[in-house]
Design a protein around this motif. Structure first.
Motif, mmCIF file in Angstrom:
data_model
loop_
_atom_site.group_PDB
_atom_site.id
_atom_site.type_symbol
_atom_site.label_atom_id
_atom_site.label_comp_id
_atom_site.label_asym_id
_atom_site.label_seq_id
_atom_site.Cartn_x
_atom_site.Cartn_y
_atom_site.Cartn_z
ATOM 1 N N GLU A 138 23.982 35.156 33.409
ATOM 2 C CA GLU A 138 25.910 35.109 32.679
ATOM 3 C C GLU A 138 26.460 34.070 33.150
ATOM 4 N N VAL A 139 26.496 33.587 32.161
ATOM 5 C CA VAL A 139 27.422 32.083 32.596
ATOM 6 C C VAL A 139 29.113 32.273 32.437
ATOM 7 N N VAL A 140 29.842 32.450 34.081
ATOM 8 C CA VAL A 140 31.260 32.263 33.736
ATOM 9 C C VAL A 140 31.611 31.186 34.028
ATOM 10 N N ASP A 141 33.016 31.314 33.987
ATOM 11 C CA ASP A 141 34.316 29.812 34.898
ATOM 12 C C ASP A 141 34.697 29.573 36.070
ATOM 13 N N PRO A 142 34.150 28.329 36.935
ATOM 14 C CA PRO A 142 34.270 28.571 38.018
ATOM 15 C C PRO A 142 35.095 29.251 38.854
ATOM 16 N N ASP A 143 37.238 29.589 37.858
ATOM 17 C CA ASP A 143 37.336 30.153 38.530
ATOM 18 C C ASP A 143 38.135 31.094 38.330
ATOM 19 N N ASP A 144 36.963 31.967 37.630
ATOM 20 C CA ASP A 144 36.517 33.616 37.786
ATOM 21 C C ASP A 144 35.388 33.761 38.635
ATOM 22 N N ILE A 145 35.273 33.451 39.304
ATOM 23 C CA ILE A 145 33.608 33.602 40.278
ATOM 24 C C ILE A 145 33.995 34.770 41.193
ATOM 25 N N ASP A 161 41.883 38.599 47.807
ATOM 26 C CA ASP A 161 42.858 39.440 47.126
ATOM 27 C C ASP A 161 41.843 39.896 46.108
ATOM 28 N N GLN A 162 40.956 38.871 45.848
ATOM 29 C CA GLN A 162 39.280 38.796 44.305
ATOM 30 C C GLN A 162 38.978 39.390 44.445
ATOM 31 N N PHE A 163 38.312 39.074 45.495
ATOM 32 C CA PHE A 163 36.980 39.942 45.981
ATOM 33 C C PHE A 163 37.162 41.450 45.337
ATOM 34 N N ASN A 164 36.187 41.402 45.164
ATOM 35 C CA ASN A 164 35.598 43.369 44.269
ATOM 36 C C ASN A 164 34.296 43.055 44.458
#
Length: 390
Positions: free
Chosen positions: A236-243, A266-269
């Motif tokens: 699946e391809v995502v936008d670089p800002d969403d990775i 804080d974004q890392f999940n």
């Protein structure tokens, strides 16, 4: 051609207000060489960090940096990382790196890299260059026209070729070691893994992971590259800002460094961060501790991505692909040792790896204090006195 050499000894004589010399002092570099050849568009910086274990080996990166300060910061951090990478990998090499300021898609050419090769040669073997981000085997061929101090050459002329497959294999093995620690099994089948970057190493890594049955999500700043890779491995391809914010098991940064920072933390999940990029911790101590506090298992970048260095270093002894692959295989055990040390001592993994690397540098450095006659002795006792400077 013009070059300027900035050595550690000189740094103490100049103003501490100049940021470069603060960095040299903090990182303990031996030498920085600034190279300029305007007629060929060459703007390069070579950094030699430490040669305790041997000559400094590290790739030359070509990248369109926003400014010179950004390039200097990158080359200083990268070269320091190479010192630790060689040490933790058991190689008799020091750490160095070079950067060329420019767009590799538009400005890469024979004249530029041959000019760079002349500067490498001027260091007389203190620095050995190789392929890195934005450069390739063809570029190393051009460098080889001007200096013997280059590795990562084409297999057709006795080199090891593209180091990316071995780098990716080492990352893959290190990732499995992390899974073993985190989940009790090193199987990656069914794991959701996000990969930042779709370059050479990312592509080989994605193939290893796809074969094991991992679910892949990838991004890259170049749409053509990421779409080609996605089609190849069913990702699946995502936008670089969403990775950064994806709900995944493993996040694998395989592009540029500094991406674990105040803005992304804080974004890392994810449970694990393990990738091929260098210097992913923007501030080692701060962000390494924050990952530990968040319960995210982090594989120190210079350890898990050491396969490329192992591969090109093997050229210096006569390249053997099977031997290089076998050495890269050991990254699995090295990562496990670091993770266990980190857990036992309640310390971030980057600290654990630094401690182990510094111990080897210290131990081997002491060996160098033992006098030898090098290889000058021909069997005549007089030669010992001739070459011993007595």
């Amino acid at each position: 051609m013009e070059s300027t050499t900035l050595e550690k000894e000189t740094a103490t004589e100049l103003s501490g207000d100049f940021p470069l010399f603060d960095k040299l002092k903090n990182y303990e570099h031996e030498q920085v060489v600034v190279c300029s050849e305007p007629s060929m568009g060459l703007k390069a910086i070579i950094a030699v960090h430490d040669t305790t274990l041997g000559p400094a080996l590290g790739g030359v990166r070509m990248w369109p940096y926003n400014n010179e300060q950004e390039a200097i910061r990158d080359v200083l951090r990268l070269s320091r990382g190479m010192t630790y990478k060689a040490a933790i990998s058991g190689l008799n090499l020091g750490g160095g790196k070079a950067v060329i300021i420019g767009d590799p898609r538009k400005e890469k050419n024979e004249a530029l890299f041959r000019a760079f090769g002349r500067y490498v040669d001027s260091l007389g073997g203190r620095y050995i260059t190789a392929e890195d981000v934005g450069t390739d085997v063809q570029a190393m061929e051009w460098v080889r026209m001007e200096t013997k101090y280059v590795t990562g050459l084409p297999k057709a002329i006795g080199g090891s070729g593209d180091p990316s497959p071995v780098t990716a294999y080492g990352v893959y093995k290190g990732m499995k070691a992390c899974a073993k620690k985190a989940y009790g099994s090193d199987s990656l089948e069914g794991k959701r893994i996000s990969i930042q970057g779709a370059g050479h190493v990312s592509s080989y890594l994605a193939e290893f992971l796809e074969k094991e049955g991992a679910e892949l999500i990838i991004c890259d700043i170049y749409e053509d590259k990421v779409n080609d890779l996605a089609d190849k491995v069913g990702a699946e391809v995502v936008d670089p800002d969403d990775i950064y914010g994806l709900d995944v098991d493993i996040f694998s940064p395989c592009a540029l460094g500094g991406i674990i920072n105040d803005d992304t933390m804080d974004q890392f999940n994810c449970d694990i961060i393990a990738g091929a990029a260098n210097n992913v911790l923007d501030e080692e101590e701060k962000h390494g501790q924050m990952l530990l506090d968040k319960g995210i298992l982090y594989a120190p970048d210079y350890v898990i991505n050491a396969g490329g260095l192992i591969n090109v270093a093997s050229e210096l002894e006569g390249y053997n692909e099977e031997r290089a692959q076998g050495q890269a295989e050991k990254i699995y055990d090295t990562i496990l040792d670091i993770l266990n040390y980190s857990e036992e001592n309640d310390t971030p993994t980057f600290t654990a790896s630094n401690i182990l690397a510094e111990k080897r540098m210290s131990d081997v450095g002491k060996i160098h204090n033992i006098y030898t006659s090098q290889s000058n002795f021909t069997g005549h006792i007089g030669d010992l006195y001739k070459h011993a400077n007595l």
